[in-house]
Design an enzyme around this catalytic site. Structure first.
Site, short mmCIF file in Angstrom:
data_model
loop_
_atom_site.label_atom_id
_atom_site.label_comp_id
_atom_site.label_asym_id
_atom_site.label_seq_id
_atom_site.Cartn_x
_atom_site.Cartn_y
_atom_site.Cartn_z
N GLU A 15 0.81 -1.23 0.00
CA GLU A 15 0.00 0.00 0.00
C GLU A 15 0.84 1.28 0.00
O GLU A 15 1.55 1.57 0.97
CB GLU A 15 -0.90 0.01 1.24
CG GLU A 15 -1.83 1.21 1.29
CD GLU A 15 -2.66 1.27 2.57
OE1 GLU A 15 -2.12 0.95 3.64
OE2 GLU A 15 -3.83 1.66 2.48
N GLU A 38 -12.05 2.37 5.34
CA GLU A 38 -11.03 2.64 6.36
C GLU A 38 -11.17 4.12 6.73
O GLU A 38 -10.55 4.99 6.14
CB GLU A 38 -9.63 2.38 5.80
CG GLU A 38 -8.55 2.51 6.84
CD GLU A 38 -7.15 2.37 6.25
OE1 GLU A 38 -6.81 3.11 5.30
OE2 GLU A 38 -6.39 1.53 6.74
C1 LER Z 1 -2.86 4.36 6.92
O1 LER Z 1 -3.18 5.67 6.58
C2 LER Z 1 -3.49 3.40 6.00
O2 LER Z 1 -4.00 3.75 4.96
C3 LER Z 1 -3.51 1.98 6.40
O3 LER Z 1 -4.16 1.19 5.45
C4 LER Z 1 -2.13 1.49 6.73
O4 LER Z 1 -1.77 0.35 6.09
MN MN Z 2 -5.26 2.36 3.81
#
Ligand code: LER
Ligand code: MN
Length: 268
Positions: A146, A240
């Protein structure tokens, strides 16, 4: 395109009740913390069977970073991730979301000069991803690498940078997590970056422009979703975000509806 959510403070702690609420809110799956998956594996497994809600993926829950400045902490991260992936494979989760590092260093904040050169960063990341590529193959999982925005990590900020590393290493079990919050800061053109990565995109994180629930900010999700649809992305998009509003359950439910409407505009 299927929807998942990370944990929320307003979800019950009991796993069966948690996954029932996840389903009731309109999600297909749950993105679990790695530490929780390892330590509460039987409970999670039972809840998946009893509720029919799957575990889409894992995010976090290990010590250190795969690009850690401290070698010992990098080794710790690789060991913890191996344990997590064994559980992820058993439960049918696609894999684990891993950034190069999170909150370790930013080139845009003091002290501005990192303790390691970009060439050394690259060598460390290629080594870690190479080791994880083998573990992912053995466990039937994928490393969902990521890119983070410049304030959260200094090594890999764009989808293009992640793609370049994956191709340079020839990794077969490493794909990209495209996180709309980070892409909104770092990508010149989110849709174009998604198209350019094509089937290397293995997972998606969604939040609105201010990192709260989708629909509450000013993100253009539809053009990004169209690009995902065009590349044939059939994985999970995991929420998220934090949730704003007097009644977070009501607001979160509205947000799922909003995202489903955005998806409906591109999937006909
Ligand atoms: C942190 O900002 C984020 O996007 C998470 O998915 C960390 O892996
Ligand atoms: Mn993330």
């Amino acid at each position: 395109m299927k929807l998942a959510t990370q944990d929320k403070p307003f979800f019950p702690d009991n796993f069966i009740e948690k996954l029932m609420m996840v389903k009731d809110l309109g999600f297909d799956a749950y993105e679990v913390d790695g530490n929780v998956l390892v330590n509460r594996f039987e409970e999670v497994e039972e809840a998946v069977v009893k509720t029919g809600v799957s575990i889409s993926s894992v995010c976090g829950g290990y010590r250190g970073w795969i690009g850690d400045f401290q070698e010992e902490r990098r080794r710790q991260a690789l060991q913890d991730i191996e344990k997590i992936l064994k559980c992820a494979g058993k439960i049918g989760a696609k894999g684990i979301v891993v950034p190069a590092a999170w909150g370790m260093f930013s080139l845009r904040l003091p002290p501005l000069v990192p303790p390691r050169s970009p060439q050394e960063d690259r060598a460390v990341l290629l080594d870690s991803l190479g080791k994880l590529d083998i573990i992912a193959e053995r466990t039937g999982t994928v490393i969902l690498f990521e890119p983070l925005n410049r304030y959260e990590d200094h090594m890999v900020n764009t989808l293009g940078a992640a793609k370049e590393l994956i191709l340079a290493g020839g990794f077969k079990h490493v794909q990209i997590t495209a996180d709309f919050f980070h892409m909104n800061i770092e990508e010149k053109d989110i849709a174009r970056s998604i198209i350019e990565c094509g089937n290397l995109i293995g997972h998606v994180h969604i939040a609105d422009s201010h990192r709260y629930q989708p629909g509450d900010g000013h993100m253009d999700f539809v053009s990004g979703f169209k690009a995902l649809h065009d590349i044939g992305f059939d994985g999970y998009m995991a929420f998220e975000c934090r949730v704003l509003g007097d009644d977070p359950v009501v607001e979160y439910r509205k947000s799922v509806e909003y995202i489903k409407q955005c998806i409906a505009k591109v999937v006909r």
